[in-house]
Each structure stands twice: as structure tokens, then as C-alpha cells.
Design a protein around this motif. Structure first.
Motif, PDB file in Angstrom:
ATOM      1  N   UNK A 118    -110.393  29.550 -53.055  1.00  0.00           N
ATOM      2  CA  UNK A 118    -109.478  30.673 -52.876  1.00  0.00           C
ATOM      3  C   UNK A 118    -109.672  31.224 -51.464  1.00  0.00           C
ATOM      4  N   UNK A 119    -108.597  31.789 -50.899  1.00  0.00           N
ATOM      5  CA  UNK A 119    -108.685  32.323 -49.543  1.00  0.00           C
ATOM      6  C   UNK A 119    -107.934  33.658 -49.471  1.00  0.00           C
ATOM      7  N   UNK A 120    -108.456  34.557 -48.631  1.00  0.00           N
ATOM      8  CA  UNK A 120    -107.793  35.844 -48.375  1.00  0.00           C
ATOM      9  C   UNK A 120    -107.577  35.993 -46.877  1.00  0.00           C
ATOM     10  N   UNK A 121    -106.330  36.230 -46.498  1.00  0.00           N
ATOM     11  CA  UNK A 121    -105.963  36.436 -45.100  1.00  0.00           C
ATOM     12  C   UNK A 121    -105.555  37.888 -44.919  1.00  0.00           C
ATOM     13  N   UNK A 122    -105.863  38.441 -43.735  1.00  0.00           N
ATOM     14  CA  UNK A 122    -105.641  39.855 -43.509  1.00  0.00           C
ATOM     15  C   UNK A 122    -104.712  40.119 -42.337  1.00  0.00           C
ATOM     16  N   UNK A 123    -103.991  41.232 -42.421  1.00  0.00           N
ATOM     17  CA  UNK A 123    -102.999  41.576 -41.404  1.00  0.00           C
ATOM     18  C   UNK A 123    -102.959  43.081 -41.206  1.00  0.00           C
ATOM     19  N   UNK A 124    -102.979  43.500 -39.937  1.00  0.00           N
ATOM     20  CA  UNK A 124    -102.768  44.901 -39.598  1.00  0.00           C
ATOM     21  C   UNK A 124    -101.484  45.013 -38.797  1.00  0.00           C
ATOM     22  N   UNK A 125    -100.490  45.760 -39.285  1.00  0.00           N
ATOM     23  CA  UNK A 125     -99.215  45.849 -38.568  1.00  0.00           C
ATOM     24  C   UNK A 125     -99.316  46.757 -37.357  1.00  0.00           C
ATOM     25  N   UNK A 126     -98.282  46.750 -36.559  1.00  0.00           N
ATOM     26  CA  UNK A 126     -98.185  47.674 -35.444  1.00  0.00           C
ATOM     27  C   UNK A 126     -98.140  49.094 -36.005  1.00  0.00           C
ATOM     28  N   UNK A 127     -98.814  50.014 -35.321  1.00  0.00           N
ATOM     29  CA  UNK A 127     -98.838  51.395 -35.771  1.00  0.00           C
ATOM     30  C   UNK A 127     -97.413  51.928 -35.939  1.00  0.00           C
ATOM     31  N   UNK A 128     -97.146  52.509 -37.110  1.00  0.00           N
ATOM     32  CA  UNK A 128     -95.811  53.039 -37.375  1.00  0.00           C
ATOM     33  C   UNK A 128     -94.906  52.086 -38.118  1.00  0.00           C
TER      34      UNK A 128
END
Lengths: 112, 113
Positions: free
Chosen positions: B18-28
Motif C-alpha cells: 500500500x502507498x500514501x502520496x501527499x499534496x499541499x495546494x497553493x495557499x488559498x
């Protein structure tokens, strides 16, 4: 049909030439047509986009031509430079769907 | 202003894991989407999340799942990995209510062996 068909698959142009990449779609509900540029190891970057109420849009050296009746649109790159060598993707979106449908991509090489 | 950030950049997993990928969007940006890009092809839509709710799902099996957190960051989970899951996984964010297009991160390169 949710497909967007892109051609050619690859293209080689001399510096200063005008590469043209074409896309065609079937679904008339599409109402937003962006073009993305992707370099190896990077994500796609938005170049320019058009909506079907205009037939042409220019931003810098990049121009989109849009033919609503033929359901086709194309990207032209003026005064092409070796730094423009990348893979280009057309895409389409139905307003409110928040989902891009991409073409298969065109690998563009600009020779010095 | 930081762009869309994804982690990790590269990952090698074994079939069945199993794998977990992470993402942080642009502020706002409150809308986050996930795409799978197999080598030599255009990105394929997997999920779209807005305000922590799933708003769209592409043609992917139930082994793929995602969620969005109160700070609008997102995770993509893939269970029971198959060799065919090897791809570049892209996260994109967009400021809703505008005509501005999606901004993509550089992606996570997943290799399943």
C-alpha cells in the motif's frame, strides 16, 4: 465521448519555425480548452487557455486557434526556441465538472 | 508564493503493498485533484476534492482512495499495488470561482516492482 485526440505525436522544427499542434474533440459540452507544457521530471504547466466564444487567443509567442464548428483547436508557437523543446498537452473541461481530459501529448524538439 | 508541493518525489514499492502520496495546494486554493500519468501518455483524472468532500472520481478501481484535510492538503492512497500502477502521480490545485487554470505539482514517481 470524453476523448481529446492530439496530433502529431512528435514534431521536429528548426529554431525560428512555427510548430503547430492540433487537437480534436467530440463532446460539445466541453467549454474550456487549456494547453500545458511539460518538461522531463516536472508537472504540466499551464501555457494558455481559451473558451469557445472566441476563435483566437494570443499570449506572448503562443497562440490558440479555435474552430467551434469543426470541434478542433490548435497551438502555434511563434519564433520557436530550443528552450521550447518539451511535451505539449491539450486538454478540455466541462464547466463545473472540475475534471480535465488530456490529449495524448506531442513531443516537440526545436533544433538550434 | 509556494506552488503545489508533493511528497515523496520518488517511491519504490513491491506488488501488493500500500502507498500514501501527499499534496499541499497553493495557499488559498480549496480544490485539489489527482491525476495519474503513465509514461508517454497524458494525465488521467483520478479524484477531485473540494471542501473535504469528493466531487469527482475517474475510472479507477476501488483500490484508489483519497481524502482532503481541513487545511486543504490531500492524500492519495493506493492499496494492493499492481505493476500497472507504476506512474507519475500528479496533484493539481485551483482557486474555485475563477477562470484561472489548474496548477500542477511536480508529481510523485511511483515504481512498483
Amino acid at each position: 465521448q470524453q476523448q481529446v485526440k492530439q496530433s502529431p505525436q512528435s514534431l521536429i522544427v528548426q529554431k525560428g519555425g512555427i510548430p503547430i499542434i492540433n487537437c480534436a474533440y467530440e463532446n460539445t459540452a466541453f467549454d474550456y480548452f487549456p494547453w500545458y507544457q511539460q518538461f522531463p521530471g516536472k508537472g504540466p504547466a499551464l501555457l494558455i487557455a481559451i473558451r469557445p466564444d472566441v476563435s483566437e487567443k494570443k499570449e506572448g509567442r503562443f497562440t490558440i486557434s479555435f474552430n467551434k464548428s469543426a470541434k478542433q483547436f490548435s497551438l502555434h508557437i511563434m519564433d520557436s526556441q530550443p528552450g521550447d523543446s518539451a511535451t505539449y498537452f491539450c486538454a478540455a473541461e466541462i464547466q463545473g465538472a472540475q475534471k480535465l481530459v488530456f490529449g495524448q501529448g506531442t513531443r516537440l524538439t526545436i533544433n538550434p | 508564493d509556494a506552488g503545489v508541493t508533493q511528497s515523496p518525489t520518488h517511491l519504490i514499492k513491491t506488488r501488493g503493498q500500500q502507498v500514501t502520496l501527499r499534496c499541499s495546494p497553493i495557499s488559498g486554493h480549496k480544490s485539489v485533484s489527482w491525476y495519474q500519468q503513465v509514461l508517454g501518455q497524458g494525465p488521467q483524472f483520478i479524484f477531485q476534492y473540494y471542501e473535504k468532500e469528493e466531487r469527482g472520481r475517474g475510472n479507477f478501481p476501488d483500490r484508489f482512495s483519497a481524502r482532503q484535510f481541513p487545511n486543504y492538503s490531500s492524500e492519495l492512497n493506493v492499496n494492493a499495488l499492481l505493476l500497472g500502477d507504476s506512474a507519475l502521480y500528479l496533484c493539481a490545485s485551483r482557486r474555485t470561482g475563477t477562470d484561472v487554470g489548474y496548477t500542477f505539482g511536480s508529481g510523485t514517481r511511483l515504481t512498483v516492482v
